[in-house]
Design a protein around this motif. Sequence first.
Motif, PDB file in Angstrom:
ATOM      1  N   TYR A 104       0.869  -1.172   0.000  1.00 42.34           N
ATOM      2  CA  TYR A 104       0.000   0.000   0.000  1.00 42.34           C
ATOM      3  C   TYR A 104       0.910   1.227   0.000  1.00 42.34           C
ATOM      4  CZ  TYR A 104      -3.336   3.562   1.332  1.00 42.34           C
ATOM      5  OH  TYR A 104      -4.106   4.697   1.342  1.00 42.34           O
ATOM      6  N   GLY A 105       0.878   2.005  -1.078  1.00 43.99           N
ATOM      7  CA  GLY A 105       1.782   3.154  -1.183  1.00 43.99           C
ATOM      8  C   GLY A 105       3.217   2.674  -1.128  1.00 43.99           C
ATOM      9  N   THR A 106       3.996   3.203  -0.186  1.00 43.32           N
ATOM     10  CA  THR A 106       5.392   2.791  -0.039  1.00 43.32           C
ATOM     11  C   THR A 106       5.560   1.665   0.976  1.00 43.32           C
ATOM     12  OG1 THR A 106       5.767   4.488   1.636  1.00 43.32           O
ATOM     13  CG2 THR A 106       6.246   5.086  -0.664  1.00 43.32           C
ATOM     14  N   GLN A 107       4.469   1.250   1.609  1.00 43.73           N
ATOM     15  CA  GLN A 107       4.542   0.192   2.612  1.00 43.73           C
ATOM     16  C   GLN A 107       4.428  -1.182   1.941  1.00 43.73           C
ATOM     17  OE1 GLN A 107       2.097   0.878   6.222  1.00 43.73           O
ATOM     18  NE2 GLN A 107       1.463   2.759   5.175  1.00 43.73           N
ATOM     19  N   GLU A 108       5.340  -2.070   2.285  1.00 40.37           N
ATOM     20  CA  GLU A 108       5.334  -3.440   1.778  1.00 40.37           C
ATOM     21  C   GLU A 108       5.553  -4.387   2.939  1.00 40.37           C
ATOM     22  OE1 GLU A 108       7.205  -3.642  -2.559  1.00 40.37           O
ATOM     23  OE2 GLU A 108       8.623  -2.840  -1.080  1.00 40.37           O
ATOM     24  N   LYS A 109       4.817  -5.503   2.937  1.00 44.03           N
ATOM     25  CA  LYS A 109       4.968  -6.498   3.996  1.00 44.03           C
ATOM     26  C   LYS A 109       4.837  -7.898   3.417  1.00 44.03           C
ATOM     27  CE  LYS A 109       3.395  -3.654   7.800  1.00 44.03           C
ATOM     28  NZ  LYS A 109       2.530  -3.554   8.966  1.00 44.03           N
ATOM     29  N   TYR A 110       5.480  -8.850   4.098  1.00 51.21           N
ATOM     30  CA  TYR A 110       5.398 -10.271   3.768  1.00 51.21           C
ATOM     31  C   TYR A 110       5.020 -11.041   5.026  1.00 51.21           C
ATOM     32  CZ  TYR A 110       8.200  -9.449  -0.464  1.00 51.21           C
ATOM     33  OH  TYR A 110       8.667  -9.017  -1.681  1.00 51.21           O
ATOM     34  N   THR A 111       4.291 -12.138   4.852  1.00 51.30           N
ATOM     35  CA  THR A 111       4.133 -13.074   5.957  1.00 51.30           C
ATOM     36  C   THR A 111       5.368 -13.964   5.975  1.00 51.30           C
ATOM     37  OG1 THR A 111       3.058 -14.761   4.587  1.00 51.30           O
ATOM     38  CG2 THR A 111       1.607 -13.177   5.728  1.00 51.30           C
ATOM     39  N   GLN A 112       5.573 -14.646   7.084  1.00 55.58           N
ATOM     40  CA  GLN A 112       6.591 -15.684   7.118  1.00 55.58           C
ATOM     41  C   GLN A 112       6.108 -16.818   6.213  1.00 55.58           C
ATOM     42  OE1 GLN A 112       9.585 -15.822   8.791  1.00 55.58           O
ATOM     43  NE2 GLN A 112       9.240 -13.682   9.305  1.00 55.58           N
ATOM     44  N   PRO A 113       6.999 -17.472   5.490  1.00 56.55           N
ATOM     45  CA  PRO A 113       6.577 -18.616   4.670  1.00 56.55           C
ATOM     46  C   PRO A 113       5.944 -19.700   5.535  1.00 56.55           C
ATOM     47  CG  PRO A 113       8.791 -17.927   4.094  1.00 56.55           C
ATOM     48  CD  PRO A 113       8.419 -17.186   5.346  1.00 56.55           C
ATOM     49  N   ALA A 114       5.000 -20.430   4.946  1.00 62.37           N
ATOM     50  CA  ALA A 114       4.294 -21.482   5.677  1.00 62.37           C
ATOM     51  C   ALA A 114       4.121 -22.704   4.803  1.00 62.37           C
ATOM     52  CB  ALA A 114       2.934 -20.986   6.139  1.00 62.37           C
ATOM     53  N   GLN A 115       4.153 -23.855   5.434  1.00 59.71           N
ATOM     54  CA  GLN A 115       3.898 -25.110   4.748  1.00 59.71           C
ATOM     55  C   GLN A 115       2.399 -25.398   4.813  1.00 59.71           C
ATOM     56  OE1 GLN A 115       6.380 -27.017   3.280  1.00 59.71           O
ATOM     57  NE2 GLN A 115       4.731 -28.260   2.431  1.00 59.71           N
ATOM     58  N   ASN A 116       1.770 -25.612   3.677  1.00 57.29           N
ATOM     59  CA  ASN A 116       0.365 -26.006   3.607  1.00 57.29           C
ATOM     60  C   ASN A 116       0.346 -27.486   3.229  1.00 57.29           C
ATOM     61  OD1 ASN A 116      -2.365 -26.321   3.212  1.00 57.29           O
ATOM     62  ND2 ASN A 116      -2.463 -25.045   1.390  1.00 57.29           N
ATOM     63  N   ASN A 117       0.167 -28.344   4.226  1.00 55.80           N
ATOM     64  CA  ASN A 117       0.259 -29.785   3.992  1.00 55.80           C
ATOM     65  C   ASN A 117      -0.846 -30.315   3.086  1.00 55.80           C
ATOM     66  OD1 ASN A 117       2.581 -30.023   5.562  1.00 55.80           O
ATOM     67  ND2 ASN A 117       1.361 -30.084   7.421  1.00 55.80           N
ATOM     68  N   ASN A 118      -1.900 -29.567   2.889  1.00 54.03           N
ATOM     69  CA  ASN A 118      -2.989 -29.970   1.998  1.00 54.03           C
ATOM     70  C   ASN A 118      -3.041 -29.070   0.774  1.00 54.03           C
ATOM     71  OD1 ASN A 118      -4.028 -32.114   3.639  1.00 54.03           O
ATOM     72  ND2 ASN A 118      -4.695 -30.531   5.032  1.00 54.03           N
ATOM     73  N   GLY A 119      -1.903 -28.502   0.379  1.00 53.86           N
ATOM     74  CA  GLY A 119      -1.858 -27.512  -0.695  1.00 53.86           C
ATOM     75  C   GLY A 119      -1.957 -28.110  -2.082  1.00 53.86           C
ATOM     76  N   GLY A 120      -2.054 -27.205  -3.049  1.00 58.50           N
ATOM     77  CA  GLY A 120      -2.258 -27.613  -4.433  1.00 58.50           C
ATOM     78  C   GLY A 120      -0.989 -27.730  -5.255  1.00 58.50           C
ATOM     79  N   GLY A 121       0.162 -27.700  -4.673  1.00 64.64           N
ATOM     80  CA  GLY A 121       1.423 -27.819  -5.431  1.00 64.64           C
ATOM     81  C   GLY A 121       2.277 -26.586  -5.282  1.00 64.64           C
ATOM     82  N   ASP A 122       3.541 -26.693  -5.671  1.00 63.96           N
ATOM     83  CA  ASP A 122       4.478 -25.594  -5.506  1.00 63.96           C
ATOM     84  C   ASP A 122       4.751 -24.833  -6.795  1.00 63.96           C
ATOM     85  OD1 ASP A 122       4.929 -25.786  -2.771  1.00 63.96           O
ATOM     86  OD2 ASP A 122       6.400 -27.367  -3.055  1.00 63.96           O
TER      87      ASP A 122
END
Length: 124
Positions: A104-122
């Motif tokens: 948003y504007g000049t502000q940028e943020k990331y979450t910490q990476p997470a493992q989704n054990n039921n995910g749809g692929g990498d």
Amino acid sequence: MRRIAGVAAAAALAAAGLVGPAASAQAADSCTLELSKYIYNGANMVMWSQGLSGCAGNVYWEVQSQCNGQWIVWSSDTTYYDNQTATYYGDVDYPNYMRVYAKYGTQEKYTQPAQNNNGGGDCL
């Protein structure tokens, strides 16, 4: 791939320690991009929160997947927030190893990476 669903699940995120109490209206010059630091991963579901505190505007965000050591955009969108935080959740719609980026504007943020054990692929 289904669209990312937004719901009001603040209680679940608060219990998971992802968000605090709702912020009261503030002056526009104290606008803050909100993005939970972590992606909650439990009960076969991943969840995070994002929004704006103290102002209204459009936030650009991406769900990113790690593919061969690089982060790639899995899905992206722009969402309008008016001094609010929303919760996003899902499971197989999201990659196995993921993070969320918001700007948003000049502000940028990331979450910490997470493992989704039921995910749809990498990789796409």
